[in-house]
Motif scaffolding. Structure first.
Motif, mmCIF file in Angstrom:
data_model
loop_
_atom_site.group_PDB
_atom_site.id
_atom_site.type_symbol
_atom_site.label_atom_id
_atom_site.label_comp_id
_atom_site.label_asym_id
_atom_site.label_seq_id
_atom_site.Cartn_x
_atom_site.Cartn_y
_atom_site.Cartn_z
ATOM 1 N N UNK A 23 3.294 -1.339 -0.826
ATOM 2 C CA UNK A 23 2.456 -1.623 -1.656
ATOM 3 C C UNK A 23 1.719 -0.586 -2.258
ATOM 4 N N UNK A 24 1.338 0.662 -1.599
ATOM 5 C CA UNK A 24 0.547 1.736 -1.968
ATOM 6 C C UNK A 24 1.469 2.294 -3.260
ATOM 7 N N UNK A 25 2.609 2.867 -3.091
ATOM 8 C CA UNK A 25 3.108 3.224 -4.150
ATOM 9 C C UNK A 25 3.488 2.420 -5.372
ATOM 10 N N UNK B 155 10.771 2.492 1.667
ATOM 11 C CA UNK B 155 9.641 3.125 1.484
ATOM 12 C C UNK B 155 9.714 4.795 1.022
ATOM 13 N N UNK B 156 10.533 5.286 1.459
ATOM 14 C CA UNK B 156 10.748 6.678 0.985
ATOM 15 C C UNK B 156 11.238 6.577 -0.512
ATOM 16 N N UNK C 102 -2.785 -2.944 3.193
ATOM 17 C CA UNK C 102 -2.152 -2.214 4.374
ATOM 18 C C UNK C 102 -2.719 -1.529 5.405
ATOM 19 N N UNK C 103 -3.997 -1.266 5.215
ATOM 20 C CA UNK C 103 -5.131 -0.574 6.133
ATOM 21 C C UNK C 103 -5.386 -1.770 7.217
ATOM 22 N N UNK C 104 -5.570 -3.073 6.609
ATOM 23 C CA UNK C 104 -5.629 -4.081 7.634
ATOM 24 C C UNK C 104 -4.418 -4.275 8.431
ATOM 25 N N UNK C 105 -3.377 -4.349 7.784
ATOM 26 C CA UNK C 105 -2.110 -4.619 8.755
ATOM 27 C C UNK C 105 -1.749 -3.448 9.807
ATOM 28 N N UNK C 106 -2.158 -2.325 9.598
ATOM 29 C CA UNK C 106 -1.976 -1.103 10.281
ATOM 30 C C UNK C 106 -3.075 -1.040 11.344
ATOM 31 N N UNK C 107 -4.293 -1.891 11.006
ATOM 32 C CA UNK C 107 -5.265 -1.901 12.310
ATOM 33 C C UNK C 107 -4.616 -2.969 13.138
ATOM 34 N N UNK D 271 -5.143 -1.602 -8.636
ATOM 35 C CA UNK D 271 -3.719 -2.004 -8.090
ATOM 36 C C UNK D 271 -3.410 -1.333 -6.451
ATOM 37 N N UNK D 272 -3.526 0.133 -6.832
ATOM 38 C CA UNK D 272 -3.307 0.991 -5.410
ATOM 39 C C UNK D 272 -4.314 0.709 -4.286
#
Length: 573
Positions: free
Chosen positions: A244-246, A52-53, A213-218, A205-206
């Motif tokens: 997926x964000x970057x 990720x980094x 990602x937001x759904x997975x974090x929730x 795309x982002x």
């Protein structure tokens, strides 16, 4: 509103080049990975953080060509360092452990900030700004409060050790995190639905990745809140989804690059675009359906392709690119500001379209001049009509009233004198009354009082009654119309009936007035000899000039031996 001259591109500054951060992030991540391995941290967790980094800083480097993304690039790099800083909890130093604990969730808040301000780094709305601020407060503020009460020997900020209070703060963080995640998800979906053209290409795309990602974090925060225990596999999954964000940022840039046309393709597209207008061809090439083209005239004004005046007004998410040909400005492209992120594409179009736009500019200038001529003619007609009204009022209120008074005076004098004098005075009175009648007819020809008072239908009916042959009237104007339209229609009927009486040898005539779909149709038909032509200097030629000043049309159908029809179509709003 941003304004660009696409002939120059911003020079990259080595001091702002995030590529220089890559070695730093790689070195820091390897050091953190070694610490994690030394402390027995799961390899999948270490791999997820390293991946990720690295991806975050790589996306920051790839986005270097996007000048408007500068803030987002900084946030991407900052997120990578925040993620690695959170892993300082793997060290044996109490101070570094505490620092890592405080920054444990800051990288997530930074991702929220990136998403809700993408691509310019400025919040989309007040709600987005509040959401991002609350994310930082929850991530860092909540950890700081927990650090004061956490019963852990490595915590150098602990004031009291109360596990129950630390758990309560943790649950509050999780609840707020879920709410903020859902709010961000709603904002992202709304943003996606509003994107068009180049903005969709660059941002979708982002934002789509952020939604996943937001759904997975929730889900992960909900699991932790309900069970009261972490789920390492799900936590690693959240980090994997955050990748997926970057990657979405990189995908948007790649998509934009793939959509670019080669210079040769641009030339063919612009010059052989079929029936599509130049604006449509440019919009297709740039992928921006909202594109507008404003042509610059010699006097500095801007017009559209039809020659109508065009103001280059400021507006949200709009930018202007000036197009030049041989060092001279010929047009301005008003487009989505997202196209500023693709300067090479805009520059290619600018360089290729210059000559074509110059030709279109000349055509637009001719149309603008014709529009100005039409407007000038309309102003002249309006001024003439105003002068007609003034003359009619002066005749009615001045000379006509004096003649009426004189006729009455002569009549009274004739009644009081001897027979010889009475006959002379009566004869003079008759002459004055004939002069009054002629003056009234003259005033009616200058500007009909009945038309001004009662409208077109009544005025046309009066013309039909005064005609020396039978005239049938049909239809209706449907109420009052603009003065210019009523006058044009009235004088058309008057001139046509005059021609019927003088030249047609007709037995009867028909006048038809209809108002349909914003157009007034007026026609005069006779059964005379036909063969009429609106020659120069004739009354019909003058009527054609008046009608054309109103964007109206005049058609004369007059075959010899088959009568004549004079028809006008007048726009009336």
């Amino acid at each position: 509103m941003a304004t660009t001259v696409a002939s120059s591109l911003q020079t990259k500054s080595v001091f702002r080049d995030p590529v220089l951060l890559v070695p730093a992030v790689v070195g820091a991540s390897l050091a953190v990975g070694w610490l994690g391995a030394d402390r027995g941290v799961a390899g999948t967790r270490i791999a997820a953080d390293l991946a990720l980094s690295w991806t975050l800083v790589a996306a920051s480097a790839v986005a270097l060509e996007r000048t408007r993304w500068r803030r987002s690039r900084i946030l991407l790099a900052a997120t990578a360092f925040a993620l690695l800083a959170a892993d300082l909890q793997w060290t044996s130093s109490d101070v570094l452990w505490t620092l890592g604990f405080l920054l444990e969730a800051v990288w997530g808040a930074l991702l929220v900030h990136i998403v809700l301000t993408f691509p310019t780094g400025r919040p989309w709305s007040r709600v987005a700004s509040v959401t991002a601020t609350c994310a930082y407060g929850t991530a860092f503020g909540g950890q700081l409060v927990r650090a004061f009460v956490l019963p852990d020997s490595r915590d150098v900020l602990a004031i009291t050790s109360t596990q129950r209070m630390a758990d309560a703060v943790g649950r509050a963080q999780q609840t707020l995190g879920i709410l903020l995640g859902l709010t961000a998800l709603v904002l992202v979906v709304r943003r996606l639905r509003g994107l068009r053209g180049p903005a969709w290409r660059a941002q979708a795309p982002l934002l789509a990745a952020a939604a996943v990602g937001g759904a997975a974090a929730a889900v992960w925060l909900g699991w932790v809140s309900v069970t009261g225990a972490g789920f390492p596999a799900l936590e690693r999954l959240v980090r994997a989804v955050a990748l997926l964000v970057p990657l979405g940022a990189v995908a948007g840039i790649t998509w934009s690059r793939l959509s670019r046309h080669d210079a040769s393709d641009l030339v063919v597209e612009l010059r052989t675009g079929g029936s599509a207008s130049l604006r449509e061809r440019l919009a297709r090439i740039l992928g921006d359906p909202t594109l507008e083209v404003a042509y610059r005239l010699d006097d500095g004004r801007y017009v559209d392709a039809d020659g109508s005046p065009r103001e280059l007004l400021e507006g949200p998410n709009r930018a202007i690119t000036v197009v030049t040909a041989q060092g001279r400005e010929v047009a301005a492209l008003v487009h989505d500001s997202a196209l500023l992120d693709e300067p090479r594409l805009v520059e290619s179009v600018r360089a290729t379209a210059g000559l074509v736009l110059e030709n279109e500019r000349l055509a637009a200038q001719v149309r603008a001049q014709l529009a100005e001529v039409r407007a000038s003619r309309a102003r002249l007609v309006a001024a003439t009509d105003a002068e007609r009204r003034r003359l009619e009022r002066n005749l009615h209120d001045g000379a006509q009233q004096r003649l009426v008074t004189l006729a009455v005076t002569l009549g009274l004098a004739a009644a009081r004198t001897d027979a010889a004098s009475s006959q002379v005075l009566s004869s003079a009175q008759d002459e004055v009354e004939e002069a009054i009648a002629e003056l009234r007819e003259l005033a009616r020809g200058i500007h009909p009082t009945l038309l001004r008072a009662e409208g077109l239908d009544a005025a046309v009916a009066a013309l039909a009654r005064r005609a020396p042959l039978p005239v049938a009237t049909h239809g209706s104007a449907g109420g009052r119309l603009p003065d210019a339209v009523e006058l044009a229609a009235y004088f058309l009927v008057s001139e046509a009936l005059t021609n019927v009486v003088k030249h047609a040898s007709a037995k009867e005539a028909t006048v038809r007035v209809e108002r349909l779909a914003g157009t007034l149709s007026v026609s005069v038909t006779d059964d005379g000899t036909g063969g009429a032509q609106p020659t120069a200097g004739s009354g019909l030629a003058g009527m054609r000039d008046r009608l054309e000043a109103l964007d109206a049309s005049l058609v004369v159908e007059s075959r010899p031996g088959h009568g004549t029809t004079v028809r006008a179509e007048i726009p009336c709003g």
